[in-house]
Design a protein around this motif. Structure first.
Motif, PDB file in Angstrom:
ATOM      1  N   THR A  30      80.457 -22.643  26.460  1.00 22.98           N
ATOM      2  CA  THR A  30      80.935 -23.907  27.045  1.00 22.98           C
ATOM      3  C   THR A  30      79.882 -24.594  27.907  1.00 22.98           C
ATOM      4  N   VAL A  31      78.800 -23.881  28.242  1.00 21.97           N
ATOM      5  CA  VAL A  31      77.757 -24.454  29.107  1.00 21.97           C
ATOM      6  C   VAL A  31      76.919 -25.448  28.315  1.00 21.97           C
ATOM      7  N   LYS A  32      76.696 -26.625  28.902  1.00 18.99           N
ATOM      8  CA  LYS A  32      75.900 -27.655  28.236  1.00 18.99           C
ATOM      9  C   LYS A  32      74.414 -27.348  28.345  1.00 18.99           C
ATOM     10  N   THR A  33      73.642 -28.071  27.529  1.00 22.08           N
ATOM     11  CA  THR A  33      72.199 -27.796  27.437  1.00 22.08           C
ATOM     12  C   THR A  33      71.485 -27.961  28.774  1.00 22.08           C
ATOM     13  N   ASP A  34      71.903 -28.967  29.561  1.00 20.94           N
ATOM     14  CA  ASP A  34      71.190 -29.220  30.816  1.00 20.94           C
ATOM     15  C   ASP A  34      71.348 -28.088  31.830  1.00 20.94           C
ATOM     16  N   ARG A  35      72.335 -27.200  31.627  1.00 23.68           N
ATOM     17  CA  ARG A  35      72.526 -26.061  32.519  1.00 23.68           C
ATOM     18  C   ARG A  35      72.245 -24.738  31.806  1.00 23.68           C
ATOM     19  N   LEU A  36      71.566 -24.817  30.671  1.00 25.38           N
ATOM     20  CA  LEU A  36      71.320 -23.608  29.874  1.00 25.38           C
ATOM     21  C   LEU A  36      70.614 -22.533  30.688  1.00 25.38           C
ATOM     22  N   TRP A  37      69.556 -22.892  31.360  1.00 22.58           N
ATOM     23  CA  TRP A  37      68.773 -21.890  32.091  1.00 22.58           C
ATOM     24  C   TRP A  37      69.578 -21.257  33.224  1.00 22.58           C
ATOM     25  N   HIS A  38      70.357 -22.057  33.906  1.00 18.48           N
ATOM     26  CA  HIS A  38      71.046 -21.580  35.113  1.00 18.48           C
ATOM     27  C   HIS A  38      72.335 -20.815  34.816  1.00 18.48           C
ATOM     28  N   ASP A  39      73.100 -21.281  33.834  1.00 20.09           N
ATOM     29  CA  ASP A  39      74.476 -20.788  33.708  1.00 20.09           C
ATOM     30  C   ASP A  39      74.842 -20.148  32.369  1.00 20.09           C
ATOM     31  N   LYS A  40      74.080 -20.422  31.311  1.00 21.11           N
ATOM     32  CA  LYS A  40      74.545 -20.017  29.981  1.00 21.11           C
ATOM     33  C   LYS A  40      74.495 -18.509  29.776  1.00 21.11           C
ATOM     34  N   TYR A  41      73.451 -17.861  30.275  1.00 21.82           N
ATOM     35  CA  TYR A  41      73.270 -16.428  30.013  1.00 21.82           C
ATOM     36  C   TYR A  41      73.326 -15.626  31.307  1.00 21.82           C
ATOM     37  N   THR A  42      74.068 -14.515  31.266  1.00 22.28           N
ATOM     38  CA  THR A  42      74.179 -13.626  32.427  1.00 22.28           C
ATOM     39  C   THR A  42      74.153 -12.179  31.969  1.00 22.28           C
ATOM     40  N   LEU A  43      73.854 -11.307  32.905  1.00 20.06           N
ATOM     41  CA  LEU A  43      73.851  -9.869  32.618  1.00 20.06           C
ATOM     42  C   LEU A  43      75.243  -9.286  32.829  1.00 20.06           C
ATOM     43  N   ARG A  44      75.681  -8.449  31.864  1.00 26.03           N
ATOM     44  CA  ARG A  44      76.886  -7.634  32.061  1.00 26.03           C
ATOM     45  C   ARG A  44      76.425  -6.276  32.585  1.00 26.03           C
ATOM     46  N   LYS A  45      76.486  -6.095  33.859  1.00 22.89           N
ATOM     47  CA  LYS A  45      75.930  -4.882  34.451  1.00 22.89           C
ATOM     48  C   LYS A  45      76.608  -3.621  33.921  1.00 22.89           C
ATOM     49  N   SER A  46      77.891  -3.726  33.643  1.00 23.33           N
ATOM     50  CA  SER A  46      78.604  -2.545  33.153  1.00 23.33           C
ATOM     51  C   SER A  46      78.177  -2.155  31.738  1.00 23.33           C
ATOM     52  N   MET A  47      77.544  -3.059  31.000  1.00 18.84           N
ATOM     53  CA  MET A  47      77.142  -2.798  29.623  1.00 18.84           C
ATOM     54  C   MET A  47      75.670  -2.394  29.494  1.00 18.84           C
ATOM     55  N   ILE A  48      74.947  -2.396  30.613  1.00 19.87           N
ATOM     56  CA  ILE A  48      73.526  -2.042  30.543  1.00 19.87           C
ATOM     57  C   ILE A  48      73.393  -0.547  30.260  1.00 19.87           C
ATOM     58  N   ASP A  88      64.803 -35.909  33.691  1.00 20.90           N
ATOM     59  CA  ASP A  88      65.633 -35.569  32.537  1.00 20.90           C
ATOM     60  C   ASP A  88      64.929 -34.488  31.730  1.00 20.90           C
ATOM     61  N   GLY A  89      65.583 -34.029  30.686  1.00 22.10           N
ATOM     62  CA  GLY A  89      64.972 -33.029  29.814  1.00 22.10           C
ATOM     63  C   GLY A  89      64.689 -31.718  30.527  1.00 22.10           C
ATOM     64  N   PRO A  90      63.655 -31.006  30.090  1.00 25.69           N
ATOM     65  CA  PRO A  90      63.353 -29.683  30.650  1.00 25.69           C
ATOM     66  C   PRO A  90      63.076 -29.683  32.146  1.00 25.69           C
ATOM     67  N   ILE A  91      62.433 -30.757  32.670  1.00 29.11           N
ATOM     68  CA  ILE A  91      62.094 -30.737  34.110  1.00 29.11           C
ATOM     69  C   ILE A  91      63.342 -30.813  34.980  1.00 29.11           C
ATOM     70  N   ALA A  92      64.457 -31.303  34.421  1.00 31.86           N
ATOM     71  CA  ALA A  92      65.701 -31.350  35.194  1.00 31.86           C
ATOM     72  C   ALA A  92      66.231 -29.950  35.476  1.00 31.86           C
ATOM     73  N   THR A  93      65.698 -28.945  34.791  1.00 31.77           N
ATOM     74  CA  THR A  93      66.081 -27.560  35.080  1.00 31.77           C
ATOM     75  C   THR A  93      65.550 -27.135  36.442  1.00 31.77           C
ATOM     76  N   VAL A  94      64.372 -27.642  36.816  1.00 28.98           N
ATOM     77  CA  VAL A  94      63.805 -27.370  38.143  1.00 28.98           C
ATOM     78  C   VAL A  94      64.348 -28.372  39.158  1.00 28.98           C
ATOM     79  N   PHE A  95      64.321 -29.648  38.780  1.00 32.19           N
ATOM     80  CA  PHE A  95      64.799 -30.703  39.674  1.00 32.19           C
ATOM     81  C   PHE A  95      66.260 -31.025  39.344  1.00 32.19           C
ATOM     82  N   THR A  96      67.127 -30.124  39.724  1.00 33.20           N
ATOM     83  CA  THR A  96      68.558 -30.269  39.418  1.00 33.20           C
ATOM     84  C   THR A  96      69.168 -31.389  40.258  1.00 33.20           C
TER      85      THR A  96
END
Length: 473
Positions: A18-36, A210-218
């Motif tokens: 459900t996470v949009k592209t502009d938040r891909l780096w911040h929110d799309k992927y996370t670690l499942r600590k119990s599955m490591i 906009d674009g990739p730099i918006a990942t740093v400059f949110t």
């Protein structure tokens, strides 16, 4: 490794579709600590996350279609049975080296793409030059050009007019040599208007990302930049006002020498202006060098040493948090900021009072010169000069003007009293701050103990702090 599209829960990296592209780096992927898996350390799991996240970010946000195999050119491939066997027999060595190699290669490749194709570091420097007022010649010229517009009521301003002035300021200063990629992102923004606001209260500069730099400059980061810009712009305006006040005093000093009855009130103006100039210069030194330059130098060093995009994002957030805090814009410094704004308001009040004084004085001077000129002209024409009635009218007007001078002096005394009271309270708050740099700022603002002699609480604070400092020496 480079495409996490599975919705199963068997892997220790979770993907949120459900996470949009502009938040891909911040929110799309996370670690499942119990599955490591037990044989993977947390640091290794984090690097696995960053490897996959970097590749997906390159593909989906940067639109870089380089195959993962070419990005991880220096890492070993575990395709062969020999490599697989090596992984299982030497988990501590081969497995770690494969993860490290893949991590360094993908992170380096991503940073190279961001810097070369999307000019990340150039945009970061542009933020420093424009939103943090680092481009001095541009900011000064922009203020000169904007002054006729910004003194008007905020409701009468038009954004397209201000944008045109911004472009003129760019063309007339060293800002013109910046990259078109930078300049096209500069813009004007008008803040929400409150009753009684002038253009100075609502004007702001903006920088579109906009674009990739918006990942740093949110959006959060850009809102922080906006807050800092508004604070710096207001402080710079105080410096600009005091320069105008000084110019007025220098230009009118000789003109008004023929009116000795004004010497006392003009002396009051000079004294108060000197106090204000000292205060603003010390504040500007603190903001420019102790806050912005030191924080920027620390950020730049961290960015140069960053191994992955997370390091850059973290360093940038620390930078913004630091300047927000040290520019008194955080919640803990609200009382200090309110006092500082009150001081700024008193400087504007003083400018208005001095302008009113000079207008009245110069108008009176002009009338006196006209009367003397008329006398000389009549005498040169062989007449006796002015009549007794004319003399009486002139003397009455001069007397009425002289009677307004005590009111002017009283107004300046009240303004001086309010200003000094606010500064004293500001110094007390600085001295009770836990930030040593703010305590040292109070010493510079009251270097000759001018305010200390007037405020008992300040004497106690200064004495306590100096005693505490000497005990550490």
């Amino acid at each position: 490794m480079g495409s996490w599209r599975t919705h199963t829960t068997s892997f220790f990296v979770a993907s949120d579709p459900t996470v949009k592209t502009d938040r891909l780096w911040h929110d799309k992927y996370t670690l499942r600590k119990s599955m490591i898996p037990s044989f993977i350390a947390m640091d290794q799991a984090r690097k696995v996350l960053l490897i996959g996240k970097s590749i997906n970010f390159l593909h989906q946000v940067c639109h870089d279609r380089t195959p993962p195999g070419k990005i991880i050119a220096a890492s070993k491939s575990a395709d062969s049975l020999k490599d697989a066997a090596e992984l299982f027999t030497d988990l501590e060595g081969a497995f770690q080296s494969n993860i490290d190699a893949a991590y360094f290669e993908t992170s380096k490749y991503l940073l190279d793409v961001l810097n070369k194709n999307y000019h990340l570091l150039e945009h970061m420097q542009a933020m420093r030059r424009y939103l943090l007022l680092g481009q001095g010649d541009f900011i000064r010229h922009l203020m000169d050009l904007l002054k006729p517009e910004l003194v008007r009521p905020a409701t009468t301003l038009y954004q397209h007019n201000l944008t045109g002035i911004l472009e003129t300021a760019v063309r007339a200063t060293n800002a013109q040599f910046d990259s078109p990629e930078i300049l096209k992102r500069l813009d004007v923004r008008l803040l929400e208007v409150s009753p009684g606001d002038t253009g100075w209260d609502v004007f702001s500069m903006d920088y579109h990302v906009d674009g990739p730099i918006a990942t740093v400059f949110t959006r959060e980061c850009m809102s922080h930049y906006l807050r800092v810009f508004n604070f710096l712009w207001r402080a710079k305006r105080m410096e600009y006002i005091l320069t105008d006040i000084w110019k007025g005093q220098m230009c009118n000093a000789k003109l008004l020498k023929s009116m000795p009855e004004l010497s006392g009130v003009l002396h009051q103006c000079h004294i108060l202006a000197s106090e204000m100039v000292h205060f603003i210069h010390q504040m500007q030194y603190y903001i420019t060098f102790e806050v912005l330059e030191c924080s920027w130098d620390e950020l730049w060093n961290k960015v140069q040493q960053a191994q992955d995009l997370d390091h850059i994002i973290a360093a940038h957030e620390v930078f913004l948090d630091t300047i927000i805090s040290r520019c008194l814009l955080d919640t803990n410094s609200r009382a200090l900021l309110n006092q500082l704004r009150a001081i700024f308001d008193q400087i504007i009040e003083f400018q208005n009072a001095q302008d009113t004084l000079y207008r009245a004085a110069l108008e009176e001077l002009q009338l006196r010169l006209q009367f003397e000129e008329r006398k000389k002209r009549l005498q040169s024409e062989g007449e006796w000069g002015v009549t007794a009635a004319d003399e009486e009218v002139e003397n009455k007007r001069v007397q009425e003007f002289c009677e307004t001078i005590p009111k002017m002096r009283s107004q300046l005394r009240i303004l001086t009293h309010f200003y000094q009271g606010i500064v004293q309270q500001f110094l007390v708050l600085l001295m009770t701050s836990t930030d040593e740099s703010l305590q040292f700022l109070s010493f510079r603002l009251d270097f000759n103990e001018h305010y200390k002699a007037r405020e008992p609480r300040l004497r106690m604070s200064l004495g306590t702090t100096r005693g505490r400092r000497s005990s550490y020496m």
